[in-house]
Design an enzyme around this catalytic site. Structure first.
Site, PDB file in Angstrom:
ATOM      1  N   ASP A 143       0.822  -1.212   0.000  1.00  0.00           N
ATOM      2  CA  ASP A 143       0.000   0.000   0.000  1.00  0.00           C
ATOM      3  C   ASP A 143       0.859   1.266   0.000  1.00  0.00           C
ATOM      4  O   ASP A 143       1.905   1.314   0.639  1.00  0.00           O
ATOM      5  CB  ASP A 143      -0.856  -0.032   1.283  1.00  0.00           C
ATOM      6  CG  ASP A 143      -1.831   1.120   1.379  1.00  0.00           C
ATOM      7  OD1 ASP A 143      -2.698   1.217   0.499  1.00  0.00           O
ATOM      8  OD2 ASP A 143      -1.728   1.922   2.327  1.00  0.00           O
TER       9      ASP A 143
ATOM     10  N   GLU B  14      13.494 -15.121   0.210  1.00  0.00           N
ATOM     11  CA  GLU B  14      13.798 -16.207   1.157  1.00  0.00           C
ATOM     12  C   GLU B  14      12.812 -17.353   0.932  1.00  0.00           C
ATOM     13  O   GLU B  14      12.970 -18.445   1.457  1.00  0.00           O
ATOM     14  CB  GLU B  14      13.662 -15.705   2.610  1.00  0.00           C
ATOM     15  CG  GLU B  14      14.719 -14.678   3.012  1.00  0.00           C
ATOM     16  CD  GLU B  14      14.355 -13.941   4.304  1.00  0.00           C
ATOM     17  OE1 GLU B  14      13.450 -14.392   5.046  1.00  0.00           O
ATOM     18  OE2 GLU B  14      14.972 -12.880   4.560  1.00  0.00           O
TER      19      GLU B  14
HETATM   20  C1  GLC Z   1      -4.065   3.436  -0.222  1.00  0.00           C
HETATM   21  C2  GLC Z   1      -5.341   2.626  -0.157  1.00  0.00           C
HETATM   22  C3  GLC Z   1      -6.446   3.505   0.348  1.00  0.00           C
HETATM   23  C4  GLC Z   1      -6.076   4.003   1.718  1.00  0.00           C
HETATM   24  C5  GLC Z   1      -4.712   4.696   1.691  1.00  0.00           C
HETATM   25  C6  GLC Z   1      -4.193   4.937   3.058  1.00  0.00           C
HETATM   26  O1  GLC Z   1      -4.149   4.468  -1.132  1.00  0.00           O
HETATM   27  O2  GLC Z   1      -5.615   2.069  -1.405  1.00  0.00           O
HETATM   28  O3  GLC Z   1      -7.667   2.853   0.381  1.00  0.00           O
HETATM   29  O4  GLC Z   1      -7.043   4.884   2.200  1.00  0.00           O
HETATM   30  O5  GLC Z   1      -3.743   3.904   1.044  1.00  0.00           O
HETATM   31  O6  GLC Z   1      -3.784   3.745   3.641  1.00  0.00           O
END
Ligand code: GLC
Length: 534
Positions: A206, A261
């Site tokens: 993310d 790993e």
């Molecule tokens: C990313 C995710 C989103 C979230 C953001 C903060 O963009 O896709 O849904 O709100 O990260 O974690």
């Protein structure tokens, strides 16, 4: 071509990835929120559909201020979704069906309820103080610099307990971890190992561009193209220092070395929607970057044949020889493709997604042509939409439409977000029985793709001189050649390929013809796209 491609490539180059937004997929506990046992009950459906892997949005214990993207414990399952045993069961059942499982890994920030943050904010002297990004006010007072949160307002929030500001790229409830601290890196790499040891097949990482920032905390420069009052307030600055910092690549190499790993693991990553092509492909990394830096251009580009072709050609050219492309039409943060392009063009988009070179990434419900749901203001859930009106992501997270019964078969009770109005016609059961439905189009495309080496492994070349509003390309592997023709308009078009004779049309978005065609004069109906074998 790399040898491993000749052999069919790693699993993630062969199968499509399907994103399950767990909260909205299937409720089994009767609380209106999707969960693991619910998802287990739908694995047969995913196998039937023909995807190769599922990516599951965050399910870790969380106060759910950002619906799980605010993690309070990286090593467990939030009770709303089930238990760790439920997760293990899901993994086992998915693997039995040859479905790979990809987790959402949220490294850039935690919840402010995470014990690490609680300890960090307890005092300057705390051993974990430096695990987050703390700064004193400027000498003149006020925020340490001008950095902005992606969710509106300053990226800095004052904390009375330690009398300092902490940084958050998103909500104040999502403090950013300090990735320049080796202890943070070590702790987070253990998170990857924990889930890899349980048997997961990889991660979707993310908010990668938020991982590393300028070590000197310099102000971001103003964006000369920003028109006040138009667009997102965050775009008033160019995020040169607060985002996409070159040091992020070293962190990605750390992730890669942990994945290495183990065997056969994937890391795909959410990079920014606004990256230049050069910055996007840089995320593949020469010595260990992402397998798939997610390519969001089909979401951000105007849905026009010329724009799409021009982008695909440039993307193909920009990719280093070792890099594998990928395409995304939608996700839990963006308006659904059928709402952006219209339902007829969403079928063309599906054919494009599943016939391009590279890994297709499908958002749940896209296979039904689900539309953004209308969410009345008083039912808004997304904190982003509540802070920045118009930016809310609730409409794209409405419950999966399984059948025409109450709550679309998602839950026995009122779901956490309302079901979209069209669920009585747009749902799995109804479309399963309709020969020409979107669902059957997806299924046939996925099946055809899996069996076609030209699609899974073949080269890509676009055709010069396609009719207006059409995008036409060749996919080719050894002696197998395909022409793919997409009509982005509502008008009929005639494709004239004088140097080609006849071919066999094997798939049309309309699912109503399979026939020999004359490529010197191939008629495409409005909103029709097709695959022709040469
Ligand atoms: C990313 C995710 C989103 C979230 C953001 C903060 O963009 O896709 O849904 O709100 O990260 O974690």
């Amino acid at each position: 071509m790399n040898d491993y491609l000749k052999e069919g490539g790693p699993w993630w180059q062969r199968g499509a990835i399907y994103q399950v937004y767990l909260r909205s997929f299937k409720d089994s506990q009767g609380n209106g929120i999707g969960d693991f046992p619910g998802m287990v009950s739908k694995l047969d459906y995913l196998a039937w559909l023909g995807v190769g892997a599922v990516w599951i949005s965050p399910f870790y214990p969380s106060p759910m201020v950002d619906f799980g993207y605010d993690v309070a414990d990286y090593f467990d399952v939030d009770p709303v979704f089930g238990t760790l045993e439920d997760f293990d069961e899901l993994l086992r059942r998915a693997h039995d069906l040859s479905l790979r499982v990809i987790l959402d890994f949220v490294p850039s920030h935690t919840s402010n309820q995470h014990p690490w943050f609680m300890e960090s904010r307890s005092s300057h002297a705390s051993a974990k103080h430096d695990w987050y990004i703390w700064r004193d006010p400027r000498r003149s007072g006020g925020h340490p610099n001008n950095w902005l949160s992606n969710f509106g307002g300053s990226a800095w929030t004052w904390d009375d307990q330690v009398s300092r500001y902490y940084m958050h790229s998103f909500l104040p409830e999502q403090p950013d971890l300090n990735w320049r601290n080796p202890e943070v890196r070590g702790a987070m790499l253990e998170v990857l190992r924990f889930w890899l040891d349980r048997g997961v097949d990889g991660f979707r990482i993310d908010a990668i561009v938020a991982l590393m920032k300028d070590a000197q905390f310099r102000d971001d420069p103003p964006n000369p193209n920003y028109v006040p009052g138009k667009g997102h307030p965050r775009d008033s600055l160019l995020h040169h220092h607060s985002q996409n910092h070159p040091d992020v690549h070293a962190v990605l190499r750390n992730f890669r070395s942990v994945l290495d790993e183990y065997q056969d693991k994937i890391n795909l990553g959410e990079v920014s929607y606004r990256l230049s092509l050069d910055d996007l492909v840089a995320y593949y990394g020469k010595d260990g970057g992402l397998d798939l830096p997610m390519n969001f251009k089909l979401i951000t580009l105007p849905w026009e044949a010329v724009a799409v072709r021009e982008f695909v050609d440039r993307y193909e050219q920009a990719l280093p020889s070792f890099a594998w492309p990928n395409y995304v039409l939608g996700n839990h943060d963006q308006s659904r493709v059928a709402s952006r392009t219209g339902s007829a063009q969403a079928r063309v988009a599906a054919l494009l997604l599943l016939t391009m070179r590279g890994t297709p990434i499908i958002y749940y419900g896209e296979e039904l042509g689900m539309l953004d749901a209308d969410i009345p203001t008083h039912m808004l859930q997304d904190p982003y939409g509540i802070r920045v009106p118009g930016q809310g992501r609730d409409p794209v997270r409405s419950p999966m439409q399984w059948n025409a019964e109450a709550h679309a078969g998602f839950s026995e009770v009122e779901p956490w977000l309302p079901v979209a109005a069209n669920y009585q016609t747009v749902n799995v059961v109804t479309q399963h029985d309709e020969a020409t439905s979107m669902l059957n189009l997806y299924r046939q495309l996925l099946k055809y793709r899996k069996e076609s080496q030209a699609l899974t492994m073949g080269s890509y070349r676009s055709l010069e001189g396609a009719p207006e509003d059409c995008f036409v390309y060749f996919r080719e592997f050894e002696n197998r050649r395909l022409v793919i023709a997409l009509n982005f308009s509502a008008k009929g078009k005639v494709l004239r390929m004088e140097d080609q004779a006849s071919g066999r049309l094997v798939l049309s978005t309309h699912l109503d013809r399979e026939e020999l065609v004359d490529l010197r004069s191939l008629h495409l109906r409005g909103h029709e796209a097709c695959v022709v074998e040469l």
